[in-house]
Design a protein around this motif. Structure first.
Motif, PDB file in Angstrom:
ATOM      1  N   ASP A 270      51.197  25.430  99.646  1.00 31.43           N
ATOM      2  CA  ASP A 270      51.797  26.514  98.856  1.00 31.43           C
ATOM      3  C   ASP A 270      53.319  26.391  98.737  1.00 31.43           C
TER       4      ASP A 270
ATOM      5  N   THR B 188      54.697  23.861  97.198  1.00 32.24           N
ATOM      6  CA  THR B 188      54.981  22.925  96.112  1.00 32.24           C
ATOM      7  C   THR B 188      54.573  23.497  94.755  1.00 32.24           C
ATOM      8  N   ASP B 189      55.162  22.933  93.698  1.00 34.26           N
ATOM      9  CA  ASP B 189      54.755  23.349  92.351  1.00 34.26           C
ATOM     10  C   ASP B 189      54.437  22.118  91.494  1.00 34.26           C
ATOM     11  N   ASN B 190      54.124  20.989  92.178  1.00 36.94           N
ATOM     12  CA  ASN B 190      53.856  19.773  91.395  1.00 36.94           C
ATOM     13  C   ASN B 190      52.816  18.910  92.103  1.00 36.94           C
TER      14      ASN B 190
ATOM     15  N   ARG C 115      59.196  22.851  96.312  1.00 38.24           N
ATOM     16  CA  ARG C 115      59.336  23.604  95.070  1.00 38.24           C
ATOM     17  C   ARG C 115      60.696  23.326  94.402  1.00 38.24           C
TER      18      ARG C 115
END
Ligand code: 9MR
Length: 380
Positions: free
Chosen positions: A182, A184-186, A192
């Protein structure tokens, strides 16, 4: 976050005589570095009490530690021990952004140069840690920094050491993989806000400044089959596929073992195998070992468990192509894990647990522990 520790009061001082009585007499530490191969061929070193740097060199390997510049200056016994045992060192905080560029465009290398000079005097190499990290950066640097900031920083810091006789490798980026899914966004698992292209560009900039060094991607939690190691390997693959110079995989190896969760030997071997396929050399950059609860009923037993863990871990490392092992400190006197800022909560809550934090090869009095013997044996 300040790059220097604020909790320096508990350092004890012991004399070198403690070491000398243990049979740890100063020897000519340059011997092994001058002719590693001929030593291996003609003069096999059998004695586990020989300096670790000699035992390592006899097998074409290196042993080293993180060095804290303040302690190096203030504690002669600590400095002597490092000079005797180590052929490589990593500055603990002196090369982090906060240490080298505290104000925009204003560089300072006094503390890091002091460590570099020590390394030169004692015929050691230095590993540069680190150009990019989410911690130990001045407040004016966002995470991730802008490309412009990165360019100036990398030029300033790497440029300063371009001709260094001792600095031969860099942690170009440190801990870029998120701690948990949770974070990370990739799809690469990067923290993040960090884009893979930025990391690629960082490595490309570094290669323009000084491609004569070894380039390392350093991270923790890679020593087994985990979400982190999976994403770390994805990122290594991405960098290799995008024309980036990447020589070393820095496996920090801050290890926790317990009766309740054994070491994932199979998973770790598969990580090493994958790195081999990707043609990136695994390097152990920050090794220390903690035995978690339930504790054994004596310190002797704990030390034995830690030593056994060192041995098993290093044997796998050596089978998987590792030739450089750096422990994160050399003595329990100065281990980061005993400082309140880093100490895990359960040890803070139970002060009687703290005596079980004995992660390094030498104890508080710089006496060699079983872990030191295990490292020596693994090199042998
Ligand atoms: O041991 C280091 C400690 O003294 C510093 O306060 C801290 C912040 O700069 O960094 C510690 O070292 C870390 C290393 O740079 C990266 N991997 C984890 C290490 C232990 O926290």
């Amino acid at each position: 976050m300040p790059y220097r520790r604020k909790f320096l009061t508990r350092a004890g001082y012991t004399t070198l005589s403690a070491l000398l009585t243990m049979g740890f007499l100063q020897k000519d530490k340059q011997r092994e570095d001058q002719s590693t191969n001929s030593i291996a061929a003609n003069n096999p070193i059998k004695n586990v009490n020989s300096p670790l740097r000699q035992l390592a060199a006899a097998k074409g390997k290196r042993y080293g530690t993180a060095i804290d510049g303040d302690f190096l200056r203030k504690e002669k016994d600590y400095a002597d021990l490092i000079a005797r045992e180590c052929s490589i060192a990593t500055p603990n905080g002196e090369l982090k952004w906060a240490g080298t560029e505290p104000e925009p465009g204003k560089f300072t290398f006094e503390s890091a140069d002091a460590i570099a000079n020590f390394c030169q005097k004692h015929n050691m190499t230095m590993h540069g840690h680190t150009l990019f990290w989410h911690l130990s950066k001045p407040d004016w640097v966002p995470y991730p920094p802008t490309l412009k900031m990165l360019e100036r920083h990398v030029n300033g810091v790497m440029g300063h050491y371009r001709k260094s006789p001792v600095l031969k490798s860099w942690d170009i980026a440190n801990e870029i993989i998120a701690d948990t899914p949770d974070g990370t966004d990739n799809r690469y698992g990067l923290r993040r806000g960090v884009k893979p292209e930025l990391i690629r560009d960082l490595f490309l900039i570094a290669a323009e400044v000084d491609r004569n060094k070894k380039f390392c991607l350093n991270d923790f939690g890679i020593e087994g089959a985990t979400w982190k190691s999976d994403h770390y390997l994805k990122m290594v693959e991405y960098l290799k596929n995008n024309g980036v110079k990447l020589d070393w995989a820095g496996l920090q190896s801050h290890l926790w073992f317990s009766k309740n969760y054994p070491f994932d030997e199979k998973g770790f071997s598969s990580v090493l195998k994958r790195l081999k396929d990707l043609e990136v050399k695994p390097v152990i950059t920050e090794l220390d070992i903690i035995i978690d609860t339930p504790f054994p009923d004596s310190i002797e037993k704990l030390d034995k468990m830690i030593a056994d863990s060192y041995k098993r871990f290093l044997e796998l490392c050596f089978a998987g192509g590792v030739d450089t092992v750096i422990t994160w400190g050399i003595t329990d006197r100065h281990t980061w894990i005993r400082y309140p800022q880093w100490m895990p909560q359960k040890y803070k809550d139970n002060p009687e647990f703290q005596k079980f934090l004995r992660p390094l090869p030498f104890d508080e009095n710089l006496k060699p522990k079983l872990a030191r013997k295990a490292i020596a044996q693994a090199f042998q």
